[in-house]
Design an enzyme around this catalytic site. Structure first.
Site, PDB file in Angstrom:
ATOM      1  N   ASP A  80       0.820  -1.208   0.000  1.00 46.97           N
ATOM      2  CA  ASP A  80       0.000   0.000   0.000  1.00 46.97           C
ATOM      3  C   ASP A  80       0.858   1.264   0.000  1.00 46.97           C
ATOM      4  O   ASP A  80       2.015   1.270   0.423  1.00 46.97           O
ATOM      5  CB  ASP A  80      -0.969   0.014   1.189  1.00 46.97           C
ATOM      6  N   GLU A 139      -0.628  -2.057   5.339  1.00 51.03           N
ATOM      7  CA  GLU A 139       0.360  -1.994   6.418  1.00 51.03           C
ATOM      8  C   GLU A 139       0.368  -0.615   7.052  1.00 51.03           C
ATOM      9  O   GLU A 139       0.548  -0.480   8.264  1.00 51.03           O
ATOM     10  CB  GLU A 139       1.757  -2.324   5.882  1.00 51.03           C
ATOM     11  N   GLU A 140       0.164   0.409   6.235  1.00 55.22           N
ATOM     12  CA  GLU A 140       0.265   1.782   6.727  1.00 55.22           C
ATOM     13  C   GLU A 140      -0.805   2.133   7.760  1.00 55.22           C
ATOM     14  O   GLU A 140      -0.655   3.109   8.501  1.00 55.22           O
ATOM     15  CB  GLU A 140       0.210   2.776   5.563  1.00 55.22           C
ATOM     16  N   HIS A 363       8.176   8.451   4.187  1.00 58.02           N
ATOM     17  CA  HIS A 363       6.943   9.259   4.297  1.00 58.02           C
ATOM     18  C   HIS A 363       7.159  10.702   3.854  1.00 58.02           C
ATOM     19  O   HIS A 363       6.246  11.520   3.962  1.00 58.02           O
ATOM     20  CB  HIS A 363       6.350   9.223   5.711  1.00 58.02           C
TER      21      HIS A 363
END
Length: 391
Positions: A80, A139-140, A363
């Site tokens: 993701d 996962e995020e 990020h």
């Protein structure tokens, strides 16, 4: 120890590996929205003749069955993206989706695992056991691994191995040490209620701006004064919403934050102390407090046998100089939910290279990877599976 056929095959497919990563990078999908990515993975596995099934709502579980019976090792790659606007506009494979970006390297993880699967499938007649492939969504948001476990991802699995590209480590380096790797990551929300009123008559009110401010200042002593300094922990206030107007005493205040640590007892202690501090600060000013504490990911604790095996594989495949000892991070990783079920380990593969401008933090809108790391990660996946099954 390592399989030279694997090394040669990874090298042969290196251009395809890069192409897959760039395709996925240009088409990012957020957590639980990975429809195109899931379909691409299914089509790729179908062409390879690897048995697989879709999970709900997204994700794929596949199995390469060796000709000889033996153990089953699982390899996990997440897929993701994030709600981040990509700033690398000069890239030919820049994100096509405004406000969405693979800013953490999950595109690389998926590509590496697909090529590792291709190579292992070509060698299945030599495999003494099975390789489970887990292409994980979400996962995020720390939800995907738990969902995959519920849908059978690690059923009858003896060991699991995962990789994360790591821009804070130099290209060519691999880290996988026994013990703590990623911290548990929890969320909390504290709501204070007081009594609003006119800013000119504060004596008739209970000002939650004061209450919330006092809480923010005092709650930091939970870590600095109530926890053993040898048990690292982080308590961060990330958001505070209080008040509606410059001359109105705030009746309500909402504070949100996160707690990170490695030790379960420390985790329990901080949760209790948050309630304790909130209640006492509220009582001091005549307000009330409500605390909501949500447990997110567990701490990622690498199994000693598995981590030592990764180091042996890496040293043999890439040389002793490839080994790196990265300090545990307070970041969270839902790979921990697999480790609750089966032993395993989680490795970091360095992708930072200032000469290629790939040293940006995960990020960040400028995040990118040195694509030389792709072949290292793909080979590490495949070599680990080979060596584990042959142990």
């Amino acid at each position: 120890m390592i399989q030279t056929k694997i090394k040669e095959a990874i090298k042969k497919y290196s251009n395809e590996l890069t192409d897959i990563r760039r395709k996925l990078h240009s088409e990012p999908e957020l957590s639980w929205q990975e429809e195109k990515t899931t379909e691409f993975i299914c089509q790729y596995l179908e062409q390879l003749g690897i048995a697989h099934r879709r999970t709900e709502p997204t994700g794929v579980i596949a199995t390469i069955e060796g000709k000889r019976s033996g153990k089953t090792v699982a390899l996990r790659g997440d897929m993701d993206a994030l709600s981040v606007e990509e700033l690398n506009k000069e890239l030919s494979y820049v994100s096509k989706e405004e406000g969405k970006m693979h800013a953490c390297g999950h595109d690389a993880h998926t590509a590496m695992l697909l090529i590792a699967a291709k190579v292992l499938q070509e060698m299945k007649d030599e495999l003494p056991g099975n390789v489970r492939l887990i292409f994980q969504p979400a996962e995020e948001v720390a939800e995907g691994a738990r969902a995959m476990v519920k849908q059978g991802a690690v059923d009858k699995v003896d060991n699991i191995f995962g990789i994360h590209i790591w821009s804070q480590m130099p290209i060519g380096k691999i880290s996988c040490t026994p013990g703590p790797s990623f911290a548990s990551a929890d969320l909390f929300k504290v709501t204070f209620k007081g009594k609003g009123g006119h800013g000119a008559i504060p004596h008739d009110c209970i000002d939650t701006a004061i209450v919330a401010s006092s809480f923010v200042m005092n709650v930091q002593t939970v870590v600095s004064r109530t926890i053993d300094a040898q048990h690292p922990a982080v308590l961060t206030i990330g958001k505070m919403v209080v008040g509606t107007r410059f001359n109105v005493i705030a009746e309500n205040a909402v504070i949100e934050g996160t707690v990170r640590c490695f030790d379960p007892q420390t985790r329990d202690h901080i949760e209790k102390q948050l309630q304790h501090y909130a209640d006492h600060v509220a009582s001091l000013y005549g307000a009330t407090a409500r605390v909501e504490y949500t447990r997110g990911t567990q701490a990622v604790i690498n199994d000693k046998y598995s981590a030592d095996l990764v180091q042996k594989v890496a040293a043999t495949a890439f040389g002793e100089e490839s080994l790196f000892s990265e300090k545990p991070t307070m970041g969270g990783e839902d790979f921990s939910f697999y480790l609750d079920e089966v032993p395993g380990s989680f490795a970091l593969v360095g992708s930072g290279n200032p000469e290629k401008d790939t040293q940006w933090a995960h990020h960040h809108g400028k995040f990118n990877i040195d694509e030389d790391a792709l072949a290292i990660g793909a080979e590490l996946y495949a070599q680990y599976a080979w060596v584990y099954l042959n142990e």
